[in-house]
Motif scaffolding. Structure first.
Motif, mmCIF file in Angstrom:
data_model
loop_
_atom_site.group_PDB
_atom_site.id
_atom_site.type_symbol
_atom_site.label_atom_id
_atom_site.label_comp_id
_atom_site.label_asym_id
_atom_site.label_seq_id
_atom_site.Cartn_x
_atom_site.Cartn_y
_atom_site.Cartn_z
ATOM 1 N N GLU A 45 0.805 -1.224 0.000
ATOM 2 C CA GLU A 45 0.000 0.000 0.000
ATOM 3 C C GLU A 45 0.838 1.274 0.000
ATOM 4 O O GLU A 45 0.582 2.200 -0.780
ATOM 5 N N THR A 46 1.829 1.366 0.852
ATOM 6 C CA THR A 46 2.608 2.600 0.941
ATOM 7 C C THR A 46 3.391 2.854 -0.336
ATOM 8 O O THR A 46 3.435 3.997 -0.828
ATOM 9 N N ILE A 47 3.975 1.826 -0.918
ATOM 10 C CA ILE A 47 4.715 2.003 -2.166
ATOM 11 C C ILE A 47 3.769 2.450 -3.275
ATOM 12 O O ILE A 47 4.084 3.365 -4.044
ATOM 13 N N THR A 48 2.591 1.863 -3.340
ATOM 14 C CA THR A 48 1.626 2.236 -4.379
ATOM 15 C C THR A 48 1.195 3.690 -4.222
ATOM 16 O O THR A 48 1.221 4.467 -5.186
ATOM 17 N N ASP A 94 14.394 8.366 -0.549
ATOM 18 C CA ASP A 94 14.590 9.799 -0.303
ATOM 19 C C ASP A 94 13.550 10.309 0.695
ATOM 20 O O ASP A 94 13.736 11.351 1.315
ATOM 21 N N TYR A 95 12.460 9.578 0.826
ATOM 22 C CA TYR A 95 11.327 9.978 1.665
ATOM 23 C C TYR A 95 11.166 9.101 2.902
ATOM 24 O O TYR A 95 10.699 9.561 3.935
ATOM 25 N N TYR A 96 11.520 7.836 2.761
ATOM 26 C CA TYR A 96 11.316 6.840 3.829
ATOM 27 C C TYR A 96 12.622 6.181 4.216
ATOM 28 O O TYR A 96 13.441 5.859 3.343
ATOM 29 N N SER A 97 12.770 5.917 5.500
ATOM 30 C CA SER A 97 13.855 5.024 5.912
ATOM 31 C C SER A 97 13.466 3.624 5.455
ATOM 32 O O SER A 97 12.271 3.311 5.317
ATOM 33 N N LYS A 98 14.451 2.803 5.200
ATOM 34 C CA LYS A 98 14.166 1.443 4.739
ATOM 35 C C LYS A 98 13.322 0.692 5.763
ATOM 36 O O LYS A 98 12.397 -0.034 5.414
ATOM 37 N N ARG A 128 11.099 1.824 7.844
ATOM 38 C CA ARG A 128 9.696 2.267 7.819
ATOM 39 C C ARG A 128 8.982 1.755 6.568
ATOM 40 O O ARG A 128 7.841 1.307 6.631
ATOM 41 N N LEU A 129 9.664 1.836 5.422
ATOM 42 C CA LEU A 129 9.041 1.452 4.163
ATOM 43 C C LEU A 129 8.817 -0.059 4.079
ATOM 44 O O LEU A 129 7.766 -0.510 3.636
ATOM 45 N N ILE A 130 9.788 -0.832 4.513
ATOM 46 C CA ILE A 130 9.676 -2.289 4.422
ATOM 47 C C ILE A 130 9.240 -2.818 5.790
ATOM 48 O O ILE A 130 9.973 -3.502 6.493
ATOM 49 N N SER A 131 8.023 -2.459 6.149
ATOM 50 C CA SER A 131 7.433 -2.936 7.401
ATOM 51 C C SER A 131 6.047 -3.486 7.087
ATOM 52 O O SER A 131 5.448 -3.132 6.067
ATOM 53 N N LEU A 132 5.551 -4.345 7.949
ATOM 54 C CA LEU A 132 4.207 -4.887 7.744
ATOM 55 C C LEU A 132 3.160 -3.785 7.759
ATOM 56 O O LEU A 132 2.208 -3.812 6.978
ATOM 57 N N GLU A 133 3.337 -2.810 8.650
ATOM 58 C CA GLU A 133 2.374 -1.706 8.708
ATOM 59 C C GLU A 133 2.320 -0.969 7.372
ATOM 60 O O GLU A 133 1.245 -0.694 6.840
ATOM 61 N N ALA A 134 3.491 -0.653 6.797
ATOM 62 C CA ALA A 134 3.543 0.079 5.531
ATOM 63 C C ALA A 134 3.013 -0.767 4.371
ATOM 64 O O ALA A 134 2.454 -0.236 3.411
ATOM 65 N N LYS A 135 3.188 -2.071 4.461
ATOM 66 C CA LYS A 135 2.685 -2.946 3.400
ATOM 67 C C LYS A 135 1.159 -2.922 3.362
ATOM 68 O O LYS A 135 0.563 -2.868 2.299
ATOM 69 N N HIS A 136 0.529 -2.923 4.531
ATOM 70 C CA HIS A 136 -0.923 -3.039 4.606
ATOM 71 C C HIS A 136 -1.663 -1.712 4.672
ATOM 72 O O HIS A 136 -2.828 -1.635 4.280
ATOM 73 N N ASN A 137 -1.004 -0.663 5.168
ATOM 74 C CA ASN A 137 -1.636 0.654 5.328
ATOM 75 C C ASN A 137 -0.656 1.729 4.908
ATOM 76 O O ASN A 137 0.541 1.614 5.173
ATOM 77 N N PHE A 138 -1.172 2.791 4.310
ATOM 78 C CA PHE A 138 -0.282 3.885 3.941
ATOM 79 C C PHE A 138 0.298 4.526 5.202
ATOM 80 O O PHE A 138 -0.437 4.860 6.133
ATOM 81 N N VAL A 139 1.611 4.689 5.212
ATOM 82 C CA VAL A 139 2.271 5.411 6.292
ATOM 83 C C VAL A 139 2.993 6.611 5.684
ATOM 84 O O VAL A 139 3.535 6.535 4.576
ATOM 85 N N GLU A 140 2.958 7.700 6.401
ATOM 86 C CA GLU A 140 3.641 8.913 5.953
ATOM 87 C C GLU A 140 5.151 8.711 6.031
ATOM 88 O O GLU A 140 5.640 7.950 6.859
ATOM 89 N N PRO A 141 5.886 9.400 5.169
ATOM 90 C CA PRO A 141 7.343 9.268 5.192
ATOM 91 C C PRO A 141 7.951 9.846 6.463
ATOM 92 O O PRO A 141 7.354 10.710 7.112
ATOM 93 N N ASP A 142 9.130 9.353 6.790
ATOM 94 C CA ASP A 142 9.818 9.825 7.991
ATOM 95 C C ASP A 142 11.063 10.648 7.676
ATOM 96 O O ASP A 142 11.680 11.197 8.592
ATOM 97 N N LEU A 143 11.437 10.800 6.414
ATOM 98 C CA LEU A 143 12.622 11.579 6.070
ATOM 99 C C LEU A 143 12.265 12.941 5.471
ATOM 100 O O LEU A 143 12.862 13.946 5.819
ATOM 101 N N GLN A 144 11.317 12.959 4.559
ATOM 102 C CA GLN A 144 10.801 14.217 3.999
ATOM 103 C C GLN A 144 9.407 13.952 3.443
ATOM 104 O O GLN A 144 9.066 12.814 3.110
#
Length: 136
Positions: A68-71, A109-113, A115-131
């Motif tokens: 979800e977050t990548i999409t 550039d927007y997400y730490s690895k 945060r991006l490669i987490s179960l939460e980010a896979k299933h639900n959109f999470v806001e970026p933590d870098l910018q």
């Protein structure tokens, strides 16, 4: 494969899996972004990827299957690039002009690895933590 052929094969879930590359993802995202407002483009992209994955028996694992977050993040980047630099004659022209989109690591550039490669980010959109992602 031209834009019409790509979109038709993607939506019919007949695109050979070896042709469902990162570039093909970006091309389809561009085609939806060009034709529809962001919310509808995102819905179509989300539904299309899920249907395609189901049709091709893509396993749902942490680093495979629908994310979800990548999409959402890529749709926002594609829509923003289209607003800022488009329109383009084709999705290939978009990819050639906005080559940054073709780098899978662009989201780092927007997400730490982590945060991006987490179960939460896979299933639900999470806001970026870098910018912040660009607004659309």
């Amino acid at each position: 494969m031209d834009d019409a052929q790509l979109l038709e094969a993607f939506e019919a879930c007949t695109l050979p899996s070896e042709e469902w590359t990162h570039r093909a993802h970006v091309r389809v995202a561009y085609l939806y972004a060009r034709r529809f407002p962001y919310p509808e483009a995102l819905l179509r992209m989300r539904a299309g990827i899920k249907a395609y994955n189901k049709a091709t028996n893509t396993p749902e694992e942490l680093e495979r299957g629908y994310h979800e977050t990548i999409t959402v993040a890529f749709m926002r980047l594609v829509c923003h690039a289209l607003q800022e630099e488009g329109p383009f004659e084709s999705s290939d022209e978009f990819c050639n002009t906005c080559a940054r989109m073709l780098k899978k690591g662009v989201l780092l550039d927007y997400y730490s690895k982590e945060r991006l490669i987490s179960l939460e980010a896979k299933h639900n959109f999470v806001e970026p933590d870098l910018q912040s992602l660009p607004e659309v």
